[in-house]
Design a protein around this motif. Sequence first.
Motif, PDB file in Angstrom:
ATOM      1  N   SER B 198     -12.915  -4.771   8.315  1.00 11.78           N
ATOM      2  CA  SER B 198     -11.483  -4.990   8.123  1.00 11.78           C
ATOM      3  C   SER B 198     -11.252  -6.375   7.527  1.00 11.78           C
ATOM      4  CB  SER B 198     -10.732  -4.903   9.442  1.00 11.78           C
ATOM      5  OG  SER B 198     -11.053  -3.704  10.089  1.00 11.78           O
ATOM      6  N   THR B 199     -10.265  -6.473   6.671  1.00 10.22           N
ATOM      7  CA  THR B 199      -9.963  -7.748   6.032  1.00 10.22           C
ATOM      8  C   THR B 199      -8.493  -8.082   6.205  1.00 10.22           C
ATOM      9  OG1 THR B 199     -11.552  -7.113   4.330  1.00 10.22           O
ATOM     10  CG2 THR B 199     -10.208  -9.054   3.896  1.00 10.22           C
ATOM     11  N   VAL B 200      -8.213  -9.357   6.531  1.00 11.60           N
ATOM     12  CA  VAL B 200      -6.833  -9.845   6.463  1.00 11.60           C
ATOM     13  C   VAL B 200      -6.742 -10.745   5.242  1.00 11.60           C
ATOM     14  CG1 VAL B 200      -5.008 -11.129   7.608  1.00 11.60           C
ATOM     15  CG2 VAL B 200      -6.614  -9.791   8.964  1.00 11.60           C
ATOM     16  N   PHE B 201      -5.762 -10.495   4.413  1.00 12.17           N
ATOM     17  CA  PHE B 201      -5.665 -11.145   3.122  1.00 12.17           C
ATOM     18  C   PHE B 201      -4.337 -11.904   3.084  1.00 12.17           C
ATOM     19  CE2 PHE B 201      -4.600 -11.141  -1.382  1.00 12.17           C
ATOM     20  CZ  PHE B 201      -5.808 -11.358  -2.005  1.00 12.17           C
ATOM     21  N   ILE B 202      -4.412 -13.241   3.172  1.00 13.74           N
ATOM     22  CA  ILE B 202      -3.186 -14.048   3.107  1.00 13.74           C
ATOM     23  C   ILE B 202      -3.020 -14.550   1.685  1.00 13.74           C
ATOM     24  CG2 ILE B 202      -2.019 -16.122   3.931  1.00 13.74           C
ATOM     25  CD1 ILE B 202      -3.669 -16.019   6.420  1.00 13.74           C
ATOM     26  N   SER B 203      -1.841 -14.366   1.082  1.00 12.25           N
ATOM     27  CA  SER B 203      -1.668 -14.871  -0.275  1.00 12.25           C
ATOM     28  C   SER B 203      -0.198 -15.014  -0.633  1.00 12.25           C
ATOM     29  CB  SER B 203      -2.342 -13.942  -1.278  1.00 12.25           C
ATOM     30  OG  SER B 203      -2.177 -14.450  -2.575  1.00 12.25           O
ATOM     31  N   HIS B 204       0.054 -15.976  -1.521  1.00 11.49           N
ATOM     32  CA  HIS B 204       1.385 -16.101  -2.118  1.00 11.49           C
ATOM     33  C   HIS B 204       1.529 -15.175  -3.315  1.00 11.49           C
ATOM     34  CE1 HIS B 204       2.892 -19.344   0.238  1.00 11.49           C
ATOM     35  NE2 HIS B 204       1.866 -20.133  -0.024  1.00 11.49           N
ATOM     36  N   PHE B 205       0.393 -14.715  -3.833  1.00 10.68           N
ATOM     37  CA  PHE B 205       0.449 -13.886  -5.039  1.00 10.68           C
ATOM     38  C   PHE B 205       0.729 -12.442  -4.642  1.00 10.68           C
ATOM     39  CE2 PHE B 205      -1.950 -17.573  -6.413  1.00 10.68           C
ATOM     40  CZ  PHE B 205      -1.291 -17.876  -7.589  1.00 10.68           C
ATOM     41  N   LEU B 206       2.000 -12.080  -4.717  1.00  5.42           N
ATOM     42  CA  LEU B 206       2.440 -10.804  -4.170  1.00  5.42           C
ATOM     43  C   LEU B 206       1.820  -9.627  -4.919  1.00  5.42           C
ATOM     44  CD1 LEU B 206       6.152 -11.761  -3.525  1.00  5.42           C
ATOM     45  CD2 LEU B 206       4.169 -11.981  -2.025  1.00  5.42           C
ATOM     46  N   ASP B 207       1.621  -9.777  -6.229  1.00  4.89           N
ATOM     47  CA  ASP B 207       0.995  -8.693  -6.996  1.00  4.89           C
ATOM     48  C   ASP B 207      -0.410  -8.417  -6.465  1.00  4.89           C
ATOM     49  OD1 ASP B 207       3.156  -8.311  -8.742  1.00  4.89           O
ATOM     50  OD2 ASP B 207       2.525 -10.054  -9.916  1.00  4.89           O
ATOM     51  N   ASP B 208      -1.142  -9.509  -6.212  1.00  2.00           N
ATOM     52  CA  ASP B 208      -2.491  -9.356  -5.663  1.00  2.00           C
ATOM     53  C   ASP B 208      -2.450  -8.624  -4.334  1.00  2.00           C
ATOM     54  OD1 ASP B 208      -3.398 -10.744  -7.793  1.00  2.00           O
ATOM     55  OD2 ASP B 208      -3.881 -12.597  -6.703  1.00  2.00           O
ATOM     56  N   VAL B 209      -1.518  -9.055  -3.480  1.00  2.00           N
ATOM     57  CA  VAL B 209      -1.434  -8.471  -2.146  1.00  2.00           C
ATOM     58  C   VAL B 209      -1.162  -6.972  -2.253  1.00  2.00           C
ATOM     59  CG1 VAL B 209      -0.129  -8.460   0.008  1.00  2.00           C
ATOM     60  CG2 VAL B 209      -0.674 -10.627  -1.102  1.00  2.00           C
ATOM     61  N   LEU B 210      -0.213  -6.626  -3.094  1.00  2.00           N
ATOM     62  CA  LEU B 210       0.150  -5.211  -3.211  1.00  2.00           C
ATOM     63  C   LEU B 210      -1.001  -4.395  -3.781  1.00  2.00           C
ATOM     64  CD1 LEU B 210       3.835  -5.546  -4.406  1.00  2.00           C
ATOM     65  CD2 LEU B 210       3.021  -4.627  -2.228  1.00  2.00           C
ATOM     66  N   ARG B 211      -1.754  -5.010  -4.674  1.00  2.00           N
ATOM     67  CA  ARG B 211      -2.829  -4.267  -5.325  1.00  2.00           C
ATOM     68  C   ARG B 211      -3.985  -3.996  -4.378  1.00  2.00           C
ATOM     69  NH1 ARG B 211      -6.273  -6.581  -9.979  1.00  2.00           N
ATOM     70  NH2 ARG B 211      -7.893  -5.129  -9.360  1.00  2.00           N
ATOM     71  N   VAL B 212      -4.301  -4.965  -3.548  1.00  2.00           N
ATOM     72  CA  VAL B 212      -5.550  -4.870  -2.807  1.00  2.00           C
ATOM     73  C   VAL B 212      -5.359  -4.336  -1.379  1.00  2.00           C
ATOM     74  CG1 VAL B 212      -5.647  -7.172  -1.789  1.00  2.00           C
ATOM     75  CG2 VAL B 212      -7.759  -6.071  -2.580  1.00  2.00           C
ATOM     76  N   SER B 213      -4.120  -4.430  -0.862  1.00  2.00           N
ATOM     77  CA  SER B 213      -3.937  -4.120   0.556  1.00  2.00           C
ATOM     78  C   SER B 213      -3.637  -2.650   0.810  1.00  2.00           C
ATOM     79  CB  SER B 213      -2.779  -4.950   1.131  1.00  2.00           C
ATOM     80  OG  SER B 213      -2.941  -6.300   0.836  1.00  2.00           O
ATOM     81  N   ASP B 214      -3.993  -2.211   2.026  1.00  2.00           N
ATOM     82  CA  ASP B 214      -3.545  -0.903   2.503  1.00  2.00           C
ATOM     83  C   ASP B 214      -2.209  -1.058   3.203  1.00  2.00           C
ATOM     84  OD1 ASP B 214      -6.066   0.406   1.830  1.00  2.00           O
ATOM     85  OD2 ASP B 214      -6.876  -0.855   3.431  1.00  2.00           O
ATOM     86  N   GLU B 215      -2.103  -2.155   3.935  1.00  2.00           N
ATOM     87  CA  GLU B 215      -0.945  -2.409   4.786  1.00  2.00           C
ATOM     88  C   GLU B 215      -0.452  -3.816   4.480  1.00  2.00           C
ATOM     89  OE1 GLU B 215       1.195  -0.531   7.938  1.00  2.00           O
ATOM     90  OE2 GLU B 215      -0.644   0.187   7.004  1.00  2.00           O
ATOM     91  N   VAL B 216       0.864  -4.041   4.509  1.00  2.00           N
ATOM     92  CA  VAL B 216       1.354  -5.413   4.347  1.00  2.00           C
ATOM     93  C   VAL B 216       2.305  -5.753   5.487  1.00  2.00           C
ATOM     94  CG1 VAL B 216       1.157  -5.722   1.860  1.00  2.00           C
ATOM     95  CG2 VAL B 216       3.171  -4.609   2.796  1.00  2.00           C
ATOM     96  N   THR B 217       2.286  -7.031   5.889  1.00  2.00           N
ATOM     97  CA  THR B 217       3.202  -7.500   6.923  1.00  2.00           C
ATOM     98  C   THR B 217       3.848  -8.783   6.423  1.00  2.00           C
ATOM     99  OG1 THR B 217       1.847  -6.564   8.678  1.00  2.00           O
ATOM    100  CG2 THR B 217       3.376  -8.304   9.307  1.00  2.00           C
ATOM    101  N   VAL B 218       5.185  -8.885   6.606  1.00  2.00           N
ATOM    102  CA  VAL B 218       5.917 -10.064   6.144  1.00  2.00           C
ATOM    103  C   VAL B 218       6.272 -10.944   7.333  1.00  2.00           C
ATOM    104  CG1 VAL B 218       7.918 -10.882   4.843  1.00  2.00           C
ATOM    105  CG2 VAL B 218       6.914  -8.658   4.306  1.00  2.00           C
ATOM    106  N   PHE B 219       6.046 -12.239   7.178  1.00  2.00           N
ATOM    107  CA  PHE B 219       6.412 -13.210   8.198  1.00  2.00           C
ATOM    108  C   PHE B 219       7.530 -14.102   7.673  1.00  2.00           C
ATOM    109  CE2 PHE B 219       3.442 -13.209  11.771  1.00  2.00           C
ATOM    110  CZ  PHE B 219       2.578 -12.230  11.344  1.00  2.00           C
ATOM    111  N   ARG B 220       8.407 -14.514   8.591  1.00  2.00           N
ATOM    112  CA  ARG B 220       9.417 -15.512   8.233  1.00  2.00           C
ATOM    113  C   ARG B 220       9.751 -16.314   9.479  1.00  2.00           C
ATOM    114  NH1 ARG B 220      13.659 -12.500   6.444  1.00  2.00           N
ATOM    115  NH2 ARG B 220      14.985 -12.826   8.242  1.00  2.00           N
TER     116      ARG B 220
END
Lengths: 320, 502
Positions: B198-220
């Motif tokens: 399993s991988t957790v992928f932290i990034s500001h590059f949203l395109d990258d995140v959307l391309r590589v992830s199965d699941e996304v979680t947003v923090f604020r």
Amino acid sequence: MGKKELGLLVLVLVIGAITTALNPRFLSAVNLLNMANLIGLFGVFSIGQGLVIITGGIDLAVGSIFALLGVVFIDLLANHDVAWPLALLFVLVGGLLIGALHGLLVTRAKLQPFVVTLCGLLIYRGAARYYTGDATIGFGYAEGLESLTWLASGRSFGVPNPFLILVVVSAVMAVVLHRSVFGRYLFAVGRNEEAARYSGIRTGLVVAGAYIVSGGLAGLSTVLLVFYTNSVSPSAFGSFYELYAIAAAVLGGCSLRGGEGSILGIVLGTVLLQILQNLVNILGIPSSLNFAVMGGVILLGALADQELARRAKVGVVARA
Amino acid sequence: MRTSLAGEPLLELSGIAKRFAGVLALSGVDFTLRAGEVHGLVGENGAGKSTLMKIIAGVHAEYEGEMRLDGRPVRFRNARDARDAGIGMVHQELSTVPELSVAENVLLGAQPTRMGVVSWRRMRAQARRQLDAFGIDVDPRAPVGSLPLGLQQMVELARVLLSGARIIILDEPTSALSPPEVERLFALLARLRETGRSTVFISHFLDDVLRVSDEVTVFRNGRRVEGARADAVDKAWLIERMVGAGHERLGESHAGEMRLADRPTAPVVMAAERLSVPGLFEDVSLSVYAGEVLGIYGFMGSGQLELARALAGKLPLDGGAVRVDGQAARLRGGTPAAKRAGIAFVPESRRAMLFAQEPVYRNISIAILERIGRVLLRPRAERRIAEGHVQSLGIRPAGVDRPVGQLSGGNQQKVALARWLTHLPRVLLLSEPTRGMDVGAKDDVVRIVRGLRDAGIGVVVVSSEPETVLSLADRILVMRRGAIAREFVGEPVSKDRLLAAA
């Protein structure tokens, strides 16, 4: 006069008083004049050393420069019949050029000052010994040197000329260091070289300038020292003198980290060192302990300075 | 590509809260990581992503809430505990040893030995096998420091994998990578997924995140806002949740739209053409007009800070030309040469800019000493000039004799700006000019910068905080991976538009 200089002055007076109490001859005219002469001889190049230390550098080559320029100077006068003003000029320019070379190696080739001047220390000493075949060189039958001899080792108004020369040099250098733009740049480079560059200061030129001044003052000192000893033994002449200069500068408030120091402090540091030397002689302490006494006092001074700095910092925090 | 085996929850966190010196950094966070999934985490700086990951990796041992691994409650006291449990983290700042070879780095602390002596042959062979297994093509004998950043990262990743990690946390892995390096990393992530890790992928590059992830979680603001399957959402959905509808933080008054000025008609003061520094930015051209504030925005590592440093002569340019008022500027001589060409720079670090022990007035006058008096100092003139600026900029406390190191960060920044008010450059480069300041000091800086602009010089503000650029700039360039991605001029702009362009 800052706190450091005041503290140093008090220390000079206290040690002077103690020595006088133990042996009143300390205050005799002969002894005082002799000390003044030595203070003049050692003070001139210590000021150059101080400038280099303020930029955060160090100049270990001074003593060897004396040997090299000293043998060449005597050789020119005694064996080549060069007129003394020319020989004097040669030595001064030689010192400036050696300083410029050090500055270039430090700022352009980006070598550490310790490395550059350590190599200088070895090279110039070797060159001086090779120049005379390791023989002591003296003036022999050189003529027409009366006026130069008087300038470098005579007296005016009863005061040894080297001391007067030191007074003039320190006055000029005090203006350079404390009242000129170049002086402010020297401190700026020593305190924060990066910030100095951001301010548009050409730090390379400033640092090289300090080495050039140190080299020039070493050239001047060479002439004074040569007439003090009247001959140059290239393996021993000026040996360890760079350490006297560093000690005087550090005693006088220069920090080896750079950015701290004053001309008055360096001169007072030189005075204190000479008093310590004199004290060893006059109190009949075995002269083999000479260095040990000097080292001990410098160590105590450094510890006291550290303690004062720590207290000052606590004071600032407490007020904030 | 998304043939995920994701199923069983591998790691479950519930009700996680974390305070730093009493300030809540995370509160009530639930987070689930399934076996064999790539999970993207997004959020602004300070949203709490990295804090959460450091809790998982054992870096922060003090926290509230519960963590379960394979259904069993766990509590890591340090990074070693987490590593032994199969959790590895690749930090933004790599921890490889540049002087050592690839093989030594991969096997650091686990070198094969033969009678107590390191067996180099076996070490190289073992490292080679390990690297081959992940399709990383690199000579095991090469010193890591000699490799491009992307490969260095791979080496660090290989080390984490070799330590037996089942959960791999990647903090901003793509921000400094070139496009082919990013592709290579993604291929590696796909391979990891196939092996059930399993991988957790932290990034500001949203395109990258959307391309590589199965699941996304947003923090604020230290909370988990929402999670979704990556193929069910898009970039706009993410940005909306990252920025939030309301103005939740003080000073965040630019979440709404504002309209930028039209392209100025004033002459160009600085023209930069095709600037390059390998690995940092490529082929960047830009013009700065007299009397404008040009903002350059980009995520951390996008090259905007380095661009400013290069324009200031601090970083040697590999290619390109810079002209100031039509004259070629020679930047080879470093910052002093740039200053002579008319370009002044205030770096992001005030410590690098100021002489902390020196009084305020000397810090202000240092750049104009030669103008006040050619050879000798004129302290009275220095103080008079400095006093004028201290007054007009509202520097507190108002005295000019206090060491500048005793002033607050905001007031130090004002002193740094005052230095360039004493004699105006043609172009003023400001790097992160309001970072770490309170609202009042920020407003003062905005006022000072506007004043400089109105005096007719070109001001360039580079920042990785959208608020900074939005509050200062008349025109905005957005940088992305070392190139200018978009220009905003004479049009409405807002934080989410900037984020979308970056």
